[in-house]
Design an enzyme around this catalytic site. Structure first.
Site, mmCIF file in Angstrom:
data_model
loop_
_atom_site.group_PDB
_atom_site.id
_atom_site.type_symbol
_atom_site.label_atom_id
_atom_site.label_comp_id
_atom_site.label_asym_id
_atom_site.label_seq_id
_atom_site.Cartn_x
_atom_site.Cartn_y
_atom_site.Cartn_z
ATOM 1 N N HIS A 138 25.173 -44.976 -11.116
ATOM 2 C CA HIS A 138 26.615 -44.895 -10.820
ATOM 3 C C HIS A 138 27.001 -45.780 -9.623
ATOM 4 O O HIS A 138 27.873 -46.646 -9.726
ATOM 5 C CB HIS A 138 27.002 -43.451 -10.493
ATOM 6 C CG HIS A 138 26.578 -42.433 -11.496
ATOM 7 N ND1 HIS A 138 27.140 -42.337 -12.743
ATOM 8 C CD2 HIS A 138 25.639 -41.444 -11.430
ATOM 9 C CE1 HIS A 138 26.584 -41.331 -13.402
ATOM 10 N NE2 HIS A 138 25.666 -40.777 -12.628
ATOM 11 N N ASP A 139 26.381 -45.501 -8.485
ATOM 12 C CA ASP A 139 26.819 -46.157 -7.252
ATOM 13 C C ASP A 139 26.350 -47.613 -7.128
ATOM 14 O O ASP A 139 27.133 -48.484 -6.719
ATOM 15 C CB ASP A 139 26.371 -45.335 -6.034
ATOM 16 C CG ASP A 139 27.031 -43.963 -6.020
ATOM 17 O OD1 ASP A 139 28.042 -43.782 -6.719
ATOM 18 O OD2 ASP A 139 26.540 -43.066 -5.312
ATOM 19 N N ASP A 177 23.462 -43.514 -4.135
ATOM 20 C CA ASP A 177 24.096 -44.171 -2.975
ATOM 21 C C ASP A 177 23.040 -44.981 -2.215
ATOM 22 O O ASP A 177 23.326 -46.087 -1.733
ATOM 23 C CB ASP A 177 24.676 -43.137 -2.004
ATOM 24 C CG ASP A 177 25.701 -42.221 -2.647
ATOM 25 O OD1 ASP A 177 26.900 -42.441 -2.496
ATOM 26 O OD2 ASP A 177 25.267 -41.265 -3.333
ATOM 27 N N ASP A 235 27.996 -41.009 0.315
ATOM 28 C CA ASP A 235 27.545 -39.627 0.563
ATOM 29 C C ASP A 235 26.056 -39.542 0.196
ATOM 30 O O ASP A 235 25.650 -38.735 -0.623
ATOM 31 C CB ASP A 235 28.380 -38.611 -0.236
ATOM 32 C CG ASP A 235 28.315 -38.821 -1.747
ATOM 33 O OD1 ASP A 235 28.097 -39.969 -2.183
ATOM 34 O OD2 ASP A 235 28.464 -37.841 -2.503
HETATM 35 C C1 BDR Z 1 28.626 -39.661 -8.473
HETATM 36 O O1 BDR Z 1 28.358 -38.365 -7.956
HETATM 37 C C2 BDR Z 1 27.263 -38.396 -7.092
HETATM 38 O O2 BDR Z 1 26.381 -37.343 -7.358
HETATM 39 C C3 BDR Z 1 26.614 -39.737 -7.239
HETATM 40 O O3 BDR Z 1 26.095 -40.182 -6.002
HETATM 41 C C4 BDR Z 1 27.740 -40.621 -7.721
HETATM 42 O O4 BDR Z 1 28.470 -41.159 -6.639
HETATM 43 C C5 BDR Z 1 28.417 -39.656 -9.962
HETATM 44 O O5 BDR Z 1 29.276 -38.761 -10.561
HETATM 45 CA CA CA Z 2 27.634 -41.033 -4.361
#
Ligand code: BDR
Ligand code: CA
Length: 318
Positions: free
Chosen positions: A246-247, A16, A11
């Site tokens: 995170h991603d 990402d 997304d």
């Molecule tokens: C996740 O939420 C999104 O805002 C980021 O892209 C990540 O996938 C982190 O909580």
């Molecule tokens: Ca994401």
């Protein structure tokens, strides 16, 4: 070495975007396509950003962008422009929209694409999800037999020992479409959860970013993380001065499992709670007496991952 076929669903979103760069440059994965979903920003913007990033890393046209769900299964969309900026890329988008020419976001093809690719190579395809799990839920509804044929799902989402980032208890990807997550959790697919417990402390620091500058990919990393870093204290739950990966970490763990220590547990998700909607609940003590349904990342070697990321992106010379 044989490259492992993979589909990345995202997304796009700042992190990402960095995940796409890492997946494209990975020497372990062969990216069959990037499927898109509504999430951090609207589906239109997600498709455009995805195409923009693929072009930036020289994969435009080679790695297809396949549009997916324009909204969660049952809920209204909840976007995160507060974190990712109005363009979804922290203000770093400087294209003219032409990258997305030929992508019709009005035709949701992602679920079909996932089913086709997985069935064409049973047991081989790794699914990497860095947004809400909506497209995978649609794929499961189209093909309930899918879990038997997927090599593995590695998804960014949830939190088991730490709190949430969109509510006190829920992580964003789970909160945005908990019904989809529930379907996936109960599907019997082999899966690994990469949650906030390991992604929150994995911070790309100004020092890392400084090392990346000098080529277009590195300059993009600098530009898209700049506004976030100015508000890092507020945005990354007090973990310090850095950008939460995170991603990208999720792609990293799909590439190299040894980056994380995992445990096998039964995990479910709250879908009907006033205070805890979207919260992932991990049965650490086996109180429900159910078989584990996923591997949960509990600890991570963040330094090793960040070095891998900086090295991989640094190798991009155009
Ligand atoms: C996740 O939420 C999104 O805002 C980021 O892209 C990540 O996938 C982190 O909580
Ligand atoms: Ca994401």
């Amino acid at each position: 070495m044989m490259l492992r076929p993979a589909i990345l669903d995202c997304d796009t979103g700042i992190d990402d975007a960095l995940a796409i760069m890492l997946a494209v440059r990975s020497k372990e994965l062969r990216l069959l396509g990037v499927t898109t979903t509504s999430g951090n920003v609207s589906l239109d913007l997600v498709c455009r950003n995805t195409a923009y990033v693929l072009e930036l890393v020289g994969a435009g046209g080679r790695v297809p962008v396949i549009p997916g769900a324009s909204k969660p299964l049952m809920r209204a969309a909840h976007h995160e422009t507060h974190v990712h900026g109005d363009d979804g890329l922290g203000g770093a988008y400087d294209g003219d929209g032409s990258e997305a020419a030929g992508i019709d976001a009005g035709v949701a093809r992602a679920a079909d694409f996932i089913v086709e690719q997985v069935l064409a190579a049973p047991g081989e395809v790794t699914l990497i999800f860095t947004g809400p799990l909506t497209n995978l839920a649609h794929a499961l509804m189209k093909c309930p037999d899918l879990p038997r044929h997927v090599r593995e799902l590695v998804f960014m989402g949830g939190a088991v020992r730490t709190g949430g980032n969109v509510t006190p208890s829920a992580e964003y990807n789970m909160y945005a479409d908990p019904e989809a997550a529930k379907l996936v959790f109960h599907s019997g697919m082999r899966m690994t959860m990469v949650g906030l417990d390991v992604t929150n402390p994995t911070l790309l620091t100004p020092e890392h970013i400084g090392r990346l500058r000098g080529n277009p990919a590195g300059e993009f990393v600098y530009r898209c993380t700049k506004a976030y870093l100015e508000r890092a204290e507020e945005l990354n739950s007090g973990y310090g001065d850095g950008f939460s990966m995170h991603d990208p970490l999720t792609v990293g763990i799909a590439i190299d499992r040894t980056l994380a220590r995992t445990g096998s547990y039964y995990v479910d998700i709250e879908t009907r709670s006033e205070l805890n909607d979207g919260r992932t609940v991990c049965d650490f003590l086996g109180k429900w007496g159910k078989e584990p349904n996923m591997d949960v990342c509990l600890e991570v070697d963040s330094d090793r991952f960040l070095e891998h990321f900086v090295r991989t992106i640094g190798e991009l010379s155009s």
